[in-house]
Design a protein around this motif. Sequence first.
Motif, PDB file in Angstrom:
ATOM      1  N   LEU A  20     126.502 -51.917  61.973  1.00 39.89           N
ATOM      2  CA  LEU A  20     126.160 -51.486  63.326  1.00 39.89           C
ATOM      3  C   LEU A  20     124.720 -51.897  63.611  1.00 39.89           C
ATOM      4  O   LEU A  20     123.776 -51.379  63.014  1.00 39.89           O
ATOM      5  CB  LEU A  20     126.314 -49.971  63.491  1.00 39.89           C
ATOM      6  N   GLY A  21     124.569 -52.861  64.507  1.00 35.19           N
ATOM      7  CA  GLY A  21     123.252 -53.351  64.872  1.00 35.19           C
ATOM      8  C   GLY A  21     122.899 -52.980  66.293  1.00 35.19           C
ATOM      9  O   GLY A  21     123.561 -52.156  66.940  1.00 35.19           O
ATOM     10  N   LEU A  22     121.851 -53.609  66.802  1.00 29.86           N
ATOM     11  CA  LEU A  22     121.329 -53.290  68.123  1.00 29.86           C
ATOM     12  C   LEU A  22     121.419 -54.494  69.051  1.00 29.86           C
ATOM     13  O   LEU A  22     121.050 -55.607  68.671  1.00 29.86           O
ATOM     14  CB  LEU A  22     119.862 -52.877  68.034  1.00 29.86           C
ATOM     15  N   HIS A  23     121.914 -54.261  70.258  1.00 29.67           N
ATOM     16  CA  HIS A  23     121.856 -55.260  71.317  1.00 29.67           C
ATOM     17  C   HIS A  23     120.580 -54.989  72.098  1.00 29.67           C
ATOM     18  O   HIS A  23     120.451 -53.952  72.762  1.00 29.67           O
ATOM     19  CB  HIS A  23     123.077 -55.155  72.223  1.00 29.67           C
ATOM     20  N   CYS A  24     119.621 -55.886  72.002  1.00 29.67           N
ATOM     21  CA  CYS A  24     118.259 -55.630  72.480  1.00 29.67           C
ATOM     22  C   CYS A  24     117.966 -56.371  73.774  1.00 29.67           C
ATOM     23  O   CYS A  24     117.537 -57.522  73.761  1.00 29.67           O
ATOM     24  CB  CYS A  24     117.253 -56.030  71.402  1.00 29.67           C
ATOM     25  N   ASP A  25     118.208 -55.706  74.883  1.00 26.22           N
ATOM     26  CA  ASP A  25     117.842 -56.200  76.207  1.00 26.22           C
ATOM     27  C   ASP A  25     116.788 -55.238  76.741  1.00 26.22           C
ATOM     28  O   ASP A  25     117.101 -54.236  77.376  1.00 26.22           O
ATOM     29  CB  ASP A  25     119.071 -56.245  77.112  1.00 26.22           C
ATOM     30  N   ALA A  26     115.538 -55.521  76.431  1.00 21.03           N
ATOM     31  CA  ALA A  26     114.458 -54.573  76.694  1.00 21.03           C
ATOM     32  C   ALA A  26     114.244 -54.364  78.179  1.00 21.03           C
ATOM     33  O   ALA A  26     114.314 -55.307  78.972  1.00 21.03           O
ATOM     34  CB  ALA A  26     113.163 -55.061  76.040  1.00 21.03           C
ATOM     35  N   PRO A  27     113.935 -53.134  78.581  1.00 24.81           N
ATOM     36  CA  PRO A  27     113.688 -52.852  79.998  1.00 24.81           C
ATOM     37  C   PRO A  27     112.308 -53.338  80.426  1.00 24.81           C
ATOM     38  O   PRO A  27     111.417 -53.568  79.604  1.00 24.81           O
ATOM     39  CB  PRO A  27     113.768 -51.319  80.052  1.00 24.81           C
ATOM     40  N   ILE A  28     112.137 -53.480  81.703  1.00 30.64           N
ATOM     41  CA  ILE A  28     110.820 -53.737  82.270  1.00 30.64           C
ATOM     42  C   ILE A  28     110.034 -52.431  82.260  1.00 30.64           C
ATOM     43  O   ILE A  28     110.604 -51.357  82.479  1.00 30.64           O
ATOM     44  CB  ILE A  28     110.932 -54.283  83.704  1.00 30.64           C
ATOM     45  N   ALA A  29     108.753 -52.490  81.973  1.00 32.64           N
ATOM     46  CA  ALA A  29     107.948 -51.283  81.814  1.00 32.64           C
ATOM     47  C   ALA A  29     107.932 -50.441  83.079  1.00 32.64           C
ATOM     48  O   ALA A  29     107.584 -50.914  84.157  1.00 32.64           O
ATOM     49  CB  ALA A  29     106.521 -51.659  81.419  1.00 32.64           C
ATOM     50  N   GLN A  30     108.322 -49.176  82.938  1.00 34.56           N
ATOM     51  CA  GLN A  30     108.242 -48.184  83.999  1.00 34.56           C
ATOM     52  C   GLN A  30     107.857 -46.856  83.368  1.00 34.56           C
ATOM     53  O   GLN A  30     108.346 -46.521  82.285  1.00 34.56           O
ATOM     54  CB  GLN A  30     109.575 -48.036  84.740  1.00 34.56           C
ATOM     55  N   SER A  31     107.009 -46.094  84.028  1.00 31.88           N
ATOM     56  CA  SER A  31     106.557 -44.816  83.481  1.00 31.88           C
ATOM     57  C   SER A  31     107.359 -43.670  84.074  1.00 31.88           C
ATOM     58  O   SER A  31     107.752 -43.703  85.248  1.00 31.88           O
ATOM     59  CB  SER A  31     105.068 -44.601  83.777  1.00 31.88           C
ATOM     60  N   ASP A  32     107.614 -42.627  83.239  1.00 31.93           N
ATOM     61  CA  ASP A  32     108.253 -41.424  83.754  1.00 31.93           C
ATOM     62  C   ASP A  32     107.185 -40.370  84.030  1.00 31.93           C
ATOM     63  O   ASP A  32     105.983 -40.629  83.949  1.00 31.93           O
ATOM     64  CB  ASP A  32     109.317 -40.903  82.783  1.00 31.93           C
ATOM     65  N   ALA A  33     107.611 -39.143  84.357  1.00 33.75           N
ATOM     66  CA  ALA A  33     106.661 -38.094  84.740  1.00 33.75           C
ATOM     67  C   ALA A  33     105.709 -37.730  83.610  1.00 33.75           C
ATOM     68  O   ALA A  33     104.579 -37.288  83.854  1.00 33.75           O
ATOM     69  CB  ALA A  33     107.439 -36.853  85.192  1.00 33.75           C
ATOM     70  N   SER A  34     106.150 -37.919  82.372  1.00 31.00           N
ATOM     71  CA  SER A  34     105.312 -37.573  81.226  1.00 31.00           C
ATOM     72  C   SER A  34     104.320 -38.675  80.880  1.00 31.00           C
ATOM     73  O   SER A  34     103.469 -38.494  80.006  1.00 31.00           O
ATOM     74  CB  SER A  34     106.189 -37.277  80.005  1.00 31.00           C
ATOM     75  N   GLY A  35     104.455 -39.827  81.527  1.00 29.72           N
ATOM     76  CA  GLY A  35     103.581 -40.949  81.233  1.00 29.72           C
ATOM     77  C   GLY A  35     104.140 -41.903  80.207  1.00 29.72           C
ATOM     78  O   GLY A  35     103.555 -42.951  79.938  1.00 29.72           O
ATOM     79  N   SER A  36     105.297 -41.567  79.636  1.00 29.95           N
ATOM     80  CA  SER A  36     105.942 -42.447  78.662  1.00 29.95           C
ATOM     81  C   SER A  36     106.574 -43.628  79.388  1.00 29.95           C
ATOM     82  O   SER A  36     107.230 -43.455  80.419  1.00 29.95           O
ATOM     83  CB  SER A  36     107.022 -41.679  77.890  1.00 29.95           C
TER      84      SER A  36
END
Length: 351
Positions: A20-36
Motif C-alpha cells: 500500500l503506497g501513496l498517490h502523491c498529487d500535492a495540493p496548492i498551498a492554502q491556509s486554514d483558520a489555524s494557520g496550517s
Amino acid sequence: MSAYDLGVRHLCRGILTHPLGLHCDAPIAQSDASGSTSINRFLDGLQHAVERGATFFDTSDAYGCGHSERVIGRFLRAYPDLPLQLSSKVGQLRGSAEHPYAGRHIHHQLEQTMDNLYIEQLDLYTLDSFDFGPGDRYLGNAIDMMRTLREVESIKAIGMRGPFTNYAASAEEWTAQAERFLYLFRLIKPDVVWTHFNAFAPAVSLEGDDLFSFAARHGVGLVLAAPLAHGVLTGKATAWTQTRAMVTSSRTALMSPLMEQINEGLQILRDRFGDGPGSLTRLALRSALQRGDQCVVVAGFSDRAQVEENYSCLGNPLTPLELRIIDEVYAGLRSHLQQATTCSPIRELQV
C-alpha cells in the motif's frame, strides 16, 4: 508471499515495496483558520505514512507541472536516508518540444523530475499517454529512450499505462483501448503497468484474460491507482463533487439519482461488514490489494487523518466469499454508473 499478505512485495525487478503506497498529487498551498497550510498537512501525511510502513510514492511531472514532485523533494531533503521507491510519469507535458515523446524530451523531463525529487535514480518511470504522434511517429524514439535510461540505471523500471478512457465510454470504446494497449505493450515490453482500478473500472479482456491474469502471465507488476474512487467508495458522497473527477457544477443535479443508487449499494456492504470507522475503506483497499501478489496499490490523501484511516483499517484479509460479495456489489455500482451516463450528457466522468 501471497496477495493476502501485507508484507514486502516484489513489484518488478529491483523494486521491493510495501503493497500500500501513496498517490502523491500535492495540493496548492492554502491556509486554514489555524494557520496550517495544505502543503504542511500533506507533508505531515507523507511522514505519517512512512511511520506506518509506506515505501512507495507515486507522482507525475504533470501534477501541477512539477509541483507535486517538488513537494516530495522537499520531504526527501529533510529525510534523505528513507528507503523509499519513487515513481513518476512522462508524456503529458510538451513544454517547448514538438511532442512529449520527441527527441530527447523524455530525458530532459527525467532530469527535471530527479532534480525536483532530489534523487539520483528513479525507481519507476511510466509512459503516461498512448499518443505517440501522427502514425506513432515518436513511438520508436520513446521506446529507445526509456530502454537507454534503464540500461544506464537512471531508472530501474519502465512503466506504461493500462487501457484507459472515461468510465462512461461504450464497450466498443473500451475494446478499442484494450487493442491499443496490447499493440503498445508488445512493443514497449514494460516492467510495470500503471492503471486506475476501483469499483467503477470496467473489466477489460486482454488476450482472453483479465488484467491481473494477463500481468501475471507476462511477468509484469501492476500499480493500481484511485482504489477509493476519490472517496466515493468510503461512503463520503460529497467527495465526488469536490474533486477533479466531478463534472461541471451545472450538471451536479444529474448526479443525485446516481449517488442515491451508489449509497444503496454501499449500504449493502455496511449491513454485511459493519459500519465502523474505515469499514468501507478497508473493503475497497483490500479488494484491490488481494488481486495479485504483483500488485501495489496507491491511495490518494491530503492529510495525516486520511493516511491513518487507510493504513489502520486494513485488518484481516478478506475471504474468497467476502471478495465475491464485494465484487457483486461493485458490479452493480458500475451498472448504475453506465446507465446514468448513457442517459445523460455526463460523458467526461472519471473516478
